[in-house]
Design a protein around this motif. Structure first.
Motif, PDB file in Angstrom:
ATOM      1  N   LEU A 107       0.812  -1.220   0.000  1.00 29.92           N
ATOM      2  CA  LEU A 107       0.000   0.000   0.000  1.00 29.92           C
ATOM      3  C   LEU A 107       0.848   1.274   0.000  1.00 29.92           C
ATOM      4  O   LEU A 107       0.380   2.329  -0.416  1.00 29.92           O
ATOM      5  N   ALA A 108       2.090   1.180   0.471  1.00 30.30           N
ATOM      6  CA  ALA A 108       2.954   2.366   0.550  1.00 30.30           C
ATOM      7  C   ALA A 108       3.204   2.977  -0.821  1.00 30.30           C
ATOM      8  O   ALA A 108       3.496   4.166  -0.921  1.00 30.30           O
ATOM      9  N   HIS A 109       3.069   2.185  -1.871  1.00 34.03           N
ATOM     10  CA  HIS A 109       3.277   2.692  -3.228  1.00 34.03           C
ATOM     11  C   HIS A 109       1.995   3.217  -3.857  1.00 34.03           C
ATOM     12  O   HIS A 109       2.032   3.771  -4.942  1.00 34.03           O
ATOM     13  N   ARG A 110       0.858   3.024  -3.187  1.00 31.55           N
ATOM     14  CA  ARG A 110      -0.419   3.396  -3.787  1.00 31.55           C
ATOM     15  C   ARG A 110      -1.251   4.382  -2.974  1.00 31.55           C
ATOM     16  O   ARG A 110      -2.182   4.968  -3.486  1.00 31.55           O
ATOM     17  N   VAL A 111      -0.944   4.538  -1.700  1.00 36.89           N
ATOM     18  CA  VAL A 111      -1.740   5.371  -0.800  1.00 36.89           C
ATOM     19  C   VAL A 111      -0.845   6.493  -0.273  1.00 36.89           C
ATOM     20  O   VAL A 111       0.325   6.250   0.026  1.00 36.89           O
ATOM     21  N   PRO A 112      -1.373   7.694  -0.148  1.00 37.28           N
ATOM     22  CA  PRO A 112      -0.566   8.786   0.426  1.00 37.28           C
ATOM     23  C   PRO A 112      -0.039   8.408   1.816  1.00 37.28           C
ATOM     24  O   PRO A 112      -0.768   7.818   2.621  1.00 37.28           O
ATOM     25  N   PRO A 113       1.213   8.735   2.113  1.00 33.62           N
ATOM     26  CA  PRO A 113       1.834   8.256   3.353  1.00 33.62           C
ATOM     27  C   PRO A 113       1.147   8.719   4.629  1.00 33.62           C
ATOM     28  O   PRO A 113       1.034   7.949   5.577  1.00 33.62           O
ATOM     29  N   PHE A 114       0.656   9.952   4.692  1.00 35.96           N
ATOM     30  CA  PHE A 114       0.004  10.397   5.923  1.00 35.96           C
ATOM     31  C   PHE A 114      -1.325   9.684   6.133  1.00 35.96           C
ATOM     32  O   PHE A 114      -1.708   9.392   7.266  1.00 35.96           O
ATOM     33  N   LYS A 115      -2.016   9.386   5.059  1.00 34.74           N
ATOM     34  CA  LYS A 115      -3.268   8.636   5.185  1.00 34.74           C
ATOM     35  C   LYS A 115      -2.974   7.219   5.665  1.00 34.74           C
ATOM     36  O   LYS A 115      -3.660   6.702   6.541  1.00 34.74           O
ATOM     37  N   LEU A 116      -1.934   6.616   5.128  1.00 33.53           N
ATOM     38  CA  LEU A 116      -1.561   5.262   5.526  1.00 33.53           C
ATOM     39  C   LEU A 116      -1.133   5.227   6.996  1.00 33.53           C
ATOM     40  O   LEU A 116      -1.550   4.346   7.746  1.00 33.53           O
ATOM     41  N   CYS A 117      -0.334   6.202   7.418  1.00 35.84           N
ATOM     42  CA  CYS A 117       0.073   6.282   8.831  1.00 35.84           C
ATOM     43  C   CYS A 117      -1.136   6.521   9.730  1.00 35.84           C
ATOM     44  O   CYS A 117      -1.245   5.925  10.809  1.00 35.84           O
ATOM     45  N   GLY A 118      -2.047   7.377   9.304  1.00 34.82           N
ATOM     46  CA  GLY A 118      -3.240   7.660  10.096  1.00 34.82           C
ATOM     47  C   GLY A 118      -4.110   6.437  10.274  1.00 34.82           C
ATOM     48  O   GLY A 118      -4.565   6.145  11.386  1.00 34.82           O
TER      49      GLY A 118
END
Length: 144
Positions: A107-118
């Motif tokens: 997912l790190a390559h497809r989702v914005p990083p702050f959204k993924l961290c959140g």
């Protein structure tokens, strides 16, 4: 293909070149940008480092507190022995962490990083809430 490109509209563009914009689709306004929080770089680093430290502390709780887990497991409704229940808990953590690492890596390559961290932090907080409820409810299943 087959779509005409017109000059920029002046309501939200500054250059006078040709391109395709939301106005070409008939949208009255372009999509609004997401509001950003005014975090300084130092504040963001402190937040990320603190989260990482909590993650490592969280990982060390299960192996480091075998005595407390033994007494909890003896008082819960599980029919397993304490060694089997402790082993299952440790194995569930390792398997869950391994699967989550692969999924989040993808997912790190497809989702914005702050959204993924959140989303990750929300899942972690929810699982910590469930783990905190395990002792008052005497439920070993909430830990797994």
């Amino acid at each position: 293909r087959g779509r005409s490109v017109r000059p920029l509209c002046t309501s939200h563009h500054t250059q006078n070149t040709t391109h395709t914009c939301p106005c070409d689709r008939g949208d009255p306004q372009p999509a609004a940008a997401m509001p950003s929080l005014p975090l300084s770089e130092r504040c963001l680093m402190v937040l990320l480092i603190s989260t990482n430290i909590l993650n490592y502390i969280d990982r060390g709780i299960v192996p480091g507190a075998s005595g407390a887990f033994d007494s909890f497991i003896e008082g819960s409704e599980t029919t397993w022995g304490t060694s089997a229940a402790f082993g299952a808990l440790t194995s569930a953590f390792i398997v869950g962490f391994s699967i989550a690492s692969v999924v989040v890596g993808h997912l790190a390559h497809r989702v914005p990083p702050f959204k993924l961290c959140g989303v990750g932090l929300l899942i972690w907080c929810f699982s910590m809430l469930l783990a905190g409820l395990a002792k008052p409810l005497k439920s070993y299943a909430l830990l797994i």
